[in-house]
Motif scaffolding. Structure first.
Motif, short mmCIF file in Angstrom:
data_model
loop_
_atom_site.label_atom_id
_atom_site.label_comp_id
_atom_site.label_asym_id
_atom_site.label_seq_id
_atom_site.Cartn_x
_atom_site.Cartn_y
_atom_site.Cartn_z
N GLU A 181 0.87 -1.17 0.00
CA GLU A 181 0.00 0.00 0.00
C GLU A 181 0.90 1.22 0.00
O GLU A 181 1.64 1.44 0.95
N GLU A 217 -3.68 6.73 -2.38
CA GLU A 217 -3.20 5.46 -1.84
C GLU A 217 -3.35 4.42 -2.93
O GLU A 217 -4.45 4.20 -3.47
N GLU A 240 1.06 -6.65 8.68
CA GLU A 240 1.20 -5.40 7.95
C GLU A 240 2.32 -4.62 8.61
O GLU A 240 2.30 -4.40 9.82
N LYS A 254 -4.45 -5.88 14.22
CA LYS A 254 -4.93 -5.21 13.01
C LYS A 254 -6.37 -4.76 13.18
O LYS A 254 -7.23 -5.52 13.61
MG MG Z 1 -4.97 -1.02 4.31
#
Ligand code: MG
Ligand code: ADP
Ligand code: ZN
Length: 482
Positions: free
Chosen positions: A11, A158, A218, A269
């Protein structure tokens, strides 16, 4: 130990190269400026204000989508992403959720051997940036935090990839290709030091040869492409160890600690429902008028891959030269503006990637600001190719052009660097040199070619370094044969 395959989706946030913020007219040049000197009631979330979409930001965002081959939605919606954090004055970020302005694109990545592969882009949406917390002033650590809203409201896109990336090298290649495209298209400066490009990496492992994706982590706080690569390699080892010992990877957000060279758990998350997204009632749906979209698409310039292909086809440059010349758009522009003949393209490319690039690096100035014009450099290269000056002379003239911006032809005269290519004159020097070096002359006549060196040296001395060396070599051979 099982063998695993890495699965990565990235991302990327890129700052759109606008002069003002996404929903107000505050300038976006706040990097390094006095904290809170680029703010207004809108970007600090005061009650009663209304956001107004920056048309230029939308234009650049759509151009990014066009450059990345994404489908553009006729209607998209701005949504509020609700969360509480001191750098977010409204306690929500204006983003896009259910209906982003573009989806389903992709780009080609290349490995060191030149193999290409496509990485799909899942979606691109627009959003505003948050402010920044400061926990220290200079070297002094604070026991409280300060907040700077200069960045708040800065326009971002993004760009979310599909999980198509299979190694840390591919992740690096993806980021490099993406950055090139965004820079070429004029969408973003992509300067990571200024926070104009940021990346979060999602990574999971699966047993090699299987289909099903594993649970991902992530990773945030990745401030360079190099750190992305290091963090992915670290995660690969960490997750493999967990899986090998029969454990389960937890889905969580982790932070990369560049000093320790490790990732550490930050928080579990969050899910989309944690953000309580809903359409922002202060902003109208964004209708992408078909004619406008066509204009935006037409504004996408030649992109790096196309340019590389053209440099090879039109000018016969090698993959390597084309690569170096396209790494920065301005360097390739300079080459193309010089408009070399096919025959001298290679020499010009070499000159640009060695002499010119070297000077740009050592003096740290952008190519747009140098006093040398592309056509002047082309004419300098022409002077070398036709033997009027030596390659050493060319470097001297180049330094002088850099200082004065003068024309190379003028400098050849001024610096007295023209080579002597008059055959009669050179033959006379050769005779003189042979007479003065009877031993070498005899060796040469007897077929010892190595002896030519001292004769060449003597001719150069007689000519004060100005004899055209290619001509000297040829005429010496003729002289001793005769
Ligand atoms: Mg995301
Ligand atoms: P979220 O909105 O929670 O961040 P997304 O589904 O939008 O999740 O995915 C975010 C990123 O994670 C995308 O780039 C996607 O490609 C990547 N991704 C999704 N699942 C995996 C997985 N199992 N392993 C690695 N990357 C993944
Ligand atoms: Zn503002």
């Amino acid at each position: 130990m099982a063998s695993y395959e890495m699965v990565v989706g990235l991302e990327v946030h890129a700052q759109l190269a606008t002069e003002s913020k996404l929903f107000c007219s505050c300038p976006t040049d706040g990097f390094g400026a006095t904290p809170n000197s680029r703010i207004c009631p809108v970007c600090t979330g005061q009650p009663g204000v209304l956001p107004v979409l920056n048309r230029r930001a939308a234009e650049l965002a759509f151009r990014a989508a066009a450059a990345l081959g994404c489908r553009i939605a006729p209607v998209s919606i701005f949504a509020r992403k609700n969360y509480f954090y001191p750098d977010l004055p409204k306690a929500y970020q204006i983003s896009q959720y259910e209906l982003p302005f573009s989806e389903h694109g992709g780009l080609e990545i290349r490995d060191k051997e030149g193999h290409t592969q496509r990485v799909r882009i899942h979606r691109i949406h627009m959003e505003e940036d948050a402010g920044k917390l400061l926990h220290a002033v200079g070297a002094e650590k604070l026991d409280y935090s300060l907040v700077d809203f200069n960045r708040a409201g800065t326009p971002l896109v993004e760009i979310v990839s599909e999980p198509d990336i299979r190694s840390s090298d591919e992740a690096y290649a993806y980021l490099t290709a993406l950055k090139e495209i965004l820079q070429y298209a004029g969408v973003s400066g992509c300067n990571m030091e200024k926070g104009e490009m940021r990346c979060d990496a999602n990574v999971s492992l699966r047993p090699a040869g299987t289909e099903k994706f594993g649970t991902r982590a992530e990773i945030k706080n990745l401030n360079s492409f190099h750190n992305v690569k290091l963090a992915l390699d670290y995660e690969f080892a960490r997750q493999a160890e967990i899986l090998d010992s029969g454990g389960r990877v937890v889905q969580e957000t982790r932070l990369w600690d560049a000093e320790r060279g490790a990732t550490a758990s930050m928080r579990s998350k969050e899910e989309a429902h944690d953000y309580r997204y809903f359409p922002d009632p202060d902003l109208l749906p964004l209708h992408a008028d078909a004619a406008w979209v066509e204009r935006v698409k037409a504004s996408v310039p030649e992109l790096p891959a196309q340019r590389r292909a053209r440099l090879a086809a039109e000018f016969g440059l090698s993959d390597y030269d084309a690569e170096v010349l396209t790494a920065e758009r301005a360097l390739g522009d300079f080459f193309l503006e010089a408009n070399p003949e096919r025959g001298s393209a290679k020499t010009l490319a070499n000159f640009i990637t060695t002499e010119l690039q070297g000077k740009l690096n050592s003096e740290n100035i952008p190519i747009e600001e140098i006093p040398i014009k592309p056509l002047q450099l082309c004419s300098l290269v022409g002077l070398t190719n036709t033997g009027i000056i030596s390659s050493k002379g060319a470097k001297e003239i180049f330094s002088e052009m850099w200082k004065t911006g003068k024309d190379p032809k003028e400098l050849v005269q001024e610096l007295g660097l023209a080579q002597v290519s008059d055959e009669g004159q050179i033959k006379a020097w050769i005779q003189e040199a042979l007479a003065a070096n009877p031993k070498a002359a005899e060796d040469l006549r007897g077929g010892k070619e190595r002896a030519a060196g001292s004769i060449v040296g003597a001719v150069m001395k007689l000519s004060k370094g100005k004899a055209n060396p290619a001509l000297v070599n040829r005429l010496i051979k003729e002289a001793v044969k005769a």
